[in-house]
Each structure stands twice: as structure tokens, then as C-alpha cells.
Design a protein around this motif. Structure first.
Motif, mmCIF file in Angstrom:
data_model
loop_
_atom_site.group_PDB
_atom_site.id
_atom_site.type_symbol
_atom_site.label_atom_id
_atom_site.label_comp_id
_atom_site.label_asym_id
_atom_site.label_seq_id
_atom_site.Cartn_x
_atom_site.Cartn_y
_atom_site.Cartn_z
ATOM 1 N N TRP A 24 1.163 3.301 -9.783
ATOM 2 C CA TRP A 24 0.315 2.235 -9.259
ATOM 3 C C TRP A 24 -0.315 1.430 -10.388
ATOM 4 O O TRP A 24 -0.320 0.193 -10.354
ATOM 5 C CB TRP A 24 -0.775 2.825 -8.347
ATOM 6 N N ASP A 27 2.695 -0.518 -12.033
ATOM 7 C CA ASP A 27 3.435 -1.487 -11.224
ATOM 8 C C ASP A 27 2.565 -2.469 -10.446
ATOM 9 O O ASP A 27 3.031 -3.544 -10.073
ATOM 10 C CB ASP A 27 4.344 -0.759 -10.230
ATOM 11 N N VAL A 28 1.318 -2.093 -10.178
ATOM 12 C CA VAL A 28 0.458 -2.952 -9.358
ATOM 13 C C VAL A 28 -0.691 -3.529 -10.187
ATOM 14 O O VAL A 28 -0.835 -4.747 -10.297
ATOM 15 C CB VAL A 28 -0.089 -2.185 -8.128
ATOM 16 N N TYR A 66 -6.837 0.417 -2.466
ATOM 17 C CA TYR A 66 -5.737 -0.544 -2.377
ATOM 18 C C TYR A 66 -4.765 -0.128 -1.277
ATOM 19 O O TYR A 66 -4.333 -0.946 -0.460
ATOM 20 C CB TYR A 66 -5.016 -0.632 -3.722
ATOM 21 N N GLU A 71 -2.049 -2.145 1.521
ATOM 22 C CA GLU A 71 -0.712 -1.673 1.880
ATOM 23 C C GLU A 71 -0.600 -1.091 3.282
ATOM 24 O O GLU A 71 0.484 -1.085 3.853
ATOM 25 C CB GLU A 71 -0.252 -0.612 0.876
#
Length: 148
Positions: A24, A27-28, A66, A71
Motif C-alpha cells: 500500500w 503502490d498507493v 483508505y 476502496e
């Protein structure tokens, strides 16, 4: 280094959680945060964030929020905005703070966090102090007494 509380036993769920957090952040979060870091001396990030317990705890909290706010299939339309304003901005303000944040010693190079000094409290000291902390049942009793 200061004394630290003993490490908890690691189980398979912990391994999965750690892998998810690393993914996370990589990648985020990392691609989304495009602030000028470590160059003007105002904000600091450590590429070895995983070696700073406070950073791990805050980033884990951010990742969980998050997941819920952005999501999740039931996330509200304003979930991303809520996540940024109510979660990311306050945590990033602490994390990236060059003076007091967990990376404040890592301006030029990584320096592992020492953590808070730790000693196990004696049972005869901690138990009475914990017992003296008002709990929900005490608040309910106090509220009922006000109604009388």
C-alpha cells in the motif's frame, strides 16, 4: 538504544498485514504524495520508513482508513476527500515534520528510531492506577447521578 517492550510473536496474519502495508505504501501512498521532500529542509521522509515504529503505526492506520473510505464497495462518494482531509493530511503533517516527526533524524540519511524508553511496571503500582481510571460504567453512573 532505550529498552523496548518485548516483540510479540509473529503469526501468519502479521506477515500478511506487513506485506499489505508495504504494498500500500509503495503502490498507493508513495505515488500520490508529490511534495518536495528532503531538499528544502521543510519536509522529511525516510525511505526506510519501516524501521520507525511510529511511522509504521500511522501508515497502518492510514491504510486501514483508505481501505474503508476509498476502496470499500460501500464507500461514500466523498470517501477519498474524507480520507485526505481527515486522515492523510493530519498524519502526513506529523510524519513529514522535519522537527518533531518520526523521520526528523533522517534528513540526510536513515537513523533508526529509538522509541520511548520502557520498563515493565511493577504489578503493585500499575494495577491500582489502572483501577482508578474511570471507565464507561463510571461515566454511566455519574450521568445517572446527575439525573437524580
Amino acid at each position: 538504544m532505550p529498552d523496548q517492550p518485548p516483540a510479540a510473536d509473529v503469526d501468519e496474519d502479521d506477515v500478511d498485514d506487513a506485506a499489505e502495508l508495504v504494498a500500500w505504501v509503495r503502490d498507493v501512498l508513495a505515488p500520490a504524495v508529490t511534495r518536495d521532500l528532503n531538499t528544502r529542509g521543510q519536509l522529511v521522509w525516510c525511505s526506510q520508513w519501516w524501521d520507525h515504529p511510529e511511522a509504521v503505526a500511522r501508515l497502518h492506520a492510514l491504510a486501514m482508513a483508505y481501505s474503508t473510505l476509498v476502496e470499500d464497495d460501500d464507500a461514500a462518494a466523498d470517501g477519498a476527500s474524507t480520507w485526505w482531509l481527515q486522515h492523510a493530511d493530519p498524519h502526513l503533517a506529523v510524519l513529514l515534520n522535519k522537527d518533531t516527526g518520526p523521520f526528523s533524524q533522517c534528513v540526510r540519511e536513515h537513523r533508526p528510531a529509538g522509541g520511548l524508553p520502557w520498563q515493565d511496571p511493577p504489578r503493585d503500582v500499575i494495577l491500582p492506577r489502572i483501577a482508578a481510571v474511570p471507565g464507561p460504567e463510571d461515566a454511566a453512573e455519574a450521568a445517572a447521578a446527575l439525573d437524580d
